[in-house]
Design a protein around this motif. Structure first.
Motif, mmCIF file in Angstrom:
data_model
loop_
_atom_site.group_PDB
_atom_site.id
_atom_site.type_symbol
_atom_site.label_atom_id
_atom_site.label_comp_id
_atom_site.label_asym_id
_atom_site.label_seq_id
_atom_site.Cartn_x
_atom_site.Cartn_y
_atom_site.Cartn_z
ATOM 1 N N ALA A 239 0.831 -1.209 0.000
ATOM 2 C CA ALA A 239 0.000 0.000 0.000
ATOM 3 C C ALA A 239 0.863 1.255 0.000
ATOM 4 N N LEU A 240 1.877 1.267 0.848
ATOM 5 C CA LEU A 240 2.730 2.451 0.976
ATOM 6 C C LEU A 240 3.596 2.646 -0.266
ATOM 7 N N ALA A 241 4.026 1.540 -0.875
ATOM 8 C CA ALA A 241 4.789 1.656 -2.121
ATOM 9 C C ALA A 241 3.896 2.213 -3.233
ATOM 10 N N LYS A 242 2.649 1.744 -3.295
ATOM 11 C CA LYS A 242 1.731 2.218 -4.322
ATOM 12 C C LYS A 242 1.441 3.707 -4.152
ATOM 13 N N ALA A 243 1.385 4.162 -2.921
ATOM 14 C CA ALA A 243 1.132 5.579 -2.647
ATOM 15 C C ALA A 243 2.398 6.420 -2.734
ATOM 16 N N GLY A 244 3.549 5.788 -3.008
ATOM 17 C CA GLY A 244 4.801 6.527 -3.154
ATOM 18 C C GLY A 244 5.384 7.033 -1.858
ATOM 19 N N LEU A 245 5.218 6.285 -0.757
ATOM 20 C CA LEU A 245 5.614 6.783 0.562
ATOM 21 C C LEU A 245 6.770 6.024 1.197
ATOM 22 N N LEU A 246 7.234 4.943 0.587
ATOM 23 C CA LEU A 246 8.245 4.118 1.249
ATOM 24 C C LEU A 246 9.608 4.791 1.361
ATOM 25 N N ASP A 247 9.846 5.835 0.575
ATOM 26 C CA ASP A 247 11.128 6.533 0.662
ATOM 27 C C ASP A 247 11.208 7.455 1.878
ATOM 28 N N ILE A 248 10.076 7.686 2.545
ATOM 29 C CA ILE A 248 10.071 8.526 3.745
ATOM 30 C C ILE A 248 10.583 7.688 4.916
ATOM 31 N N GLU A 249 11.553 8.208 5.651
ATOM 32 C CA GLU A 249 12.275 7.403 6.639
ATOM 33 C C GLU A 249 11.357 6.807 7.701
ATOM 34 N N TRP A 250 10.481 7.635 8.291
ATOM 35 C CA TRP A 250 9.668 7.094 9.380
ATOM 36 C C TRP A 250 8.677 6.050 8.869
ATOM 37 N N VAL A 251 8.237 6.193 7.624
ATOM 38 C CA VAL A 251 7.328 5.205 7.037
ATOM 39 C C VAL A 251 8.062 3.881 6.848
ATOM 40 N N SER A 252 9.248 3.948 6.276
ATOM 41 C CA SER A 252 10.034 2.744 6.073
ATOM 42 C C SER A 252 10.351 2.054 7.395
ATOM 43 N N ASN A 253 10.680 2.832 8.415
ATOM 44 C CA ASN A 253 10.974 2.264 9.732
ATOM 45 C C ASN A 253 9.741 1.607 10.336
ATOM 46 N N ALA A 254 8.596 2.245 10.142
ATOM 47 C CA ALA A 254 7.349 1.691 10.690
ATOM 48 C C ALA A 254 7.031 0.335 10.060
ATOM 49 N N VAL A 255 7.236 0.222 8.751
ATOM 50 C CA VAL A 255 6.996 -1.054 8.071
ATOM 51 C C VAL A 255 7.960 -2.119 8.588
ATOM 52 N N THR A 256 9.185 -1.731 8.818
ATOM 53 C CA THR A 256 10.178 -2.671 9.347
ATOM 54 C C THR A 256 9.755 -3.186 10.719
ATOM 55 N N VAL A 257 9.242 -2.289 11.555
ATOM 56 C CA VAL A 257 8.761 -2.689 12.887
ATOM 57 C C VAL A 257 7.614 -3.689 12.751
ATOM 58 N N LEU A 258 6.683 -3.405 11.867
ATOM 59 C CA LEU A 258 5.537 -4.300 11.664
ATOM 60 C C LEU A 258 5.997 -5.666 11.163
ATOM 61 N N GLU A 259 6.869 -5.671 10.173
ATOM 62 C CA GLU A 259 7.304 -6.928 9.583
ATOM 63 C C GLU A 259 8.199 -7.736 10.531
ATOM 64 N N ALA A 260 8.726 -7.055 11.547
ATOM 65 C CA ALA A 260 9.526 -7.764 12.547
ATOM 66 C C ALA A 260 8.660 -8.509 13.557
ATOM 67 N N GLY A 261 7.351 -8.309 13.473
ATOM 68 C CA GLY A 261 6.445 -9.045 14.351
ATOM 69 C C GLY A 261 6.153 -8.362 15.660
ATOM 70 N N LEU A 262 6.276 -7.041 15.723
ATOM 71 C CA LEU A 262 5.960 -6.297 16.948
ATOM 72 C C LEU A 262 4.520 -5.813 16.858
ATOM 73 N N TRP A 263 3.598 -6.554 17.508
ATOM 74 C CA TRP A 263 2.175 -6.258 17.301
ATOM 75 C C TRP A 263 1.681 -5.093 18.152
ATOM 76 N N GLU A 264 2.442 -4.700 19.153
ATOM 77 C CA GLU A 264 2.053 -3.518 19.919
ATOM 78 C C GLU A 264 2.417 -2.280 19.108
ATOM 79 N N ARG A 265 1.426 -1.663 18.489
ATOM 80 C CA ARG A 265 1.681 -0.512 17.619
ATOM 81 C C ARG A 265 2.284 0.646 18.418
ATOM 82 N N PRO A 266 3.493 1.081 18.093
ATOM 83 C CA PRO A 266 4.086 2.207 18.816
ATOM 84 C C PRO A 266 3.261 3.474 18.649
ATOM 85 N N LYS A 267 3.129 4.219 19.735
ATOM 86 C CA LYS A 267 2.300 5.423 19.693
ATOM 87 C C LYS A 267 2.837 6.452 18.705
ATOM 88 N N ASP A 268 4.160 6.505 18.527
ATOM 89 C CA ASP A 268 4.704 7.503 17.616
ATOM 90 C C ASP A 268 4.341 7.178 16.168
#
Length: 358
Positions: A239-268
């Protein structure tokens, strides 16, 4: 006199009924509650957070003098040997001691609600909605009655039933078959304990996906929890790649956190995603495409992509999958079939699985 306390709304709902009730066995659907033989699942305006609830046990049917203080009032009948107010996860609210001593039997339940439009789909930390639940014993089962409705929350799921007059308040009015209203009733192919308390087949995201691709929705409903979690992890990056957002650092980091299996969504991550969805992040472009769910309504693909990211963290894998899929489909827009092809390529079991009767 009513006992008052609070209950945590979760995914727009809380339940009143038997502790072990099967809340997927819905017999009545309305804008105020879904009900089965031994439960009511009340629909809230807020997505998450506390709501105020009062419970009153009566000897007989009350009068209607309270109606002017409330925005939505409806009632139905349930059977119960024990009753409690509980969260989506089945955790009971201990404050309602009157419910613990009621006699087993058949009860009429009248639910009053107000404030549901004020903070629609928001997370709250203080109660902004009030619910009064009155129960009294009845000798026979009576159908669903809508007694008042002036709010707009959940109106799209209301059966076409007129508001009952006071003179006819004791008469039974049967809800029409929801299938006749054009809303798909998805069969559950398996029963997963993790979603047994979540009325997934009535969930808007499931209905939208089913309208688009019924077979895909049915196949996803049949997946195991671990398979659903994998799909929920996989979708946000697309979804984020289709919207052209993966190059934004915090977006890329957020996806990495999700894919690492951390289900507690960080508030930031949540806060940043909400800012992006509301136009508060200058790094996020604003564009419009035609909504895949409404051929005339324009939608910003950023909204769908951020929703996919936010809800990919949901602790329930089925909820995470369908909400993330809903957001990703919004990001793909008219090219939604490309997403289905990519999904089937990534998860061959979805591609090759044939559902009986499809």
């Amino acid at each position: 006199m009513a006992q008052w306390s609070t209950v945590e709304a979760d995914h727009h709902q809380f339940t009143i009924g038997e502790r072990q009730a099967d809340t997927l066995a819905v017999a009545v659907e309305s804008s105020l509650f879904d009900a089965g033989s031994d439960f009511l699942t009340v629909r809230t305006g807020v997505a998450y957070g506390p709501v105020s609830i009062g419970v009153e046990i009566l000897r007989d049917q009350p009068d209607s003098t309270l109606f002017e203080d409330w925005e939505n009032v409806a009632e139905c009948t349930i059977n119960a040997s024990t009753l409690c107010v509980m969260t989506l996860q089945g955790d009971p609210v201990q404050d309602f001691t009157d419910l613990t001593v009621i006699e087993p039997g058949r009860y009429r339940v009248r639910v009053h609600a107000r404030g549901r439009d004020a903070n629609w789909d928001m997370d709250v930390t203080e109660p902004t909605e009030d619910y009064l639940v009155q129960l009294w014993p009845v000798p026979r089962t009576q159908g669903f009655l809508r007694l008042k409705k002036t709010d707009t929350a959940w109106s799209e799921v209301d059966p076409k039933i007129p508001i009952a007059t006071q003179a006819a308040a004791r008469e039974s009015v049967q809800a029409p078959n929801p299938q006749a209203l054009g809303r798909p009733k998805l069969k559950r192919l398996v029963n997963r304990n993790s979603v047994s308390r979540f009325q997934l087949r009535n969930f808007t995201a499931v209905s939208d996906v089913a309208h688009l691709d019924r077979l895909l929705a049915e196949k996803l409903l049949a997946l195991r929890d671990d398979e659903l979690r994998s799909v929920a992890q996989w979708l946000p990056r697309r979804a984020l790649a289709k919207a052209g957002l993966l190059d934004i650092e915090w977006v890329s980091n957020a996806v990495t956190v999700l894919e690492a299996g951390l289900w507690e969504r960080p508030k930031d991550i949540y806060a940043a995603a909400v800012r992006a969805m509301t136009g508060g992040d200058p790094e996020i472009p604003v564009t419009q495409i035609v909504s895949v769910f409404d051929g005339q309504k324009p939608v910003d693909p950023v909204f769908g992509a951020m929703n996919a990211l936010i809800y990919g963290f949901d602790p329930d894998p089925a909820v995470a999958t369908f909400l993330a899929l809903h957001g990703t489909l919004l990001a793909y827009g008219p090219q939604w079939k490309d997403l289905v092809n990519e999904l089937e390529a990534a998860f061959p079991r979805i591609a090759t699985w044939t559902i009986e009767g499809s």
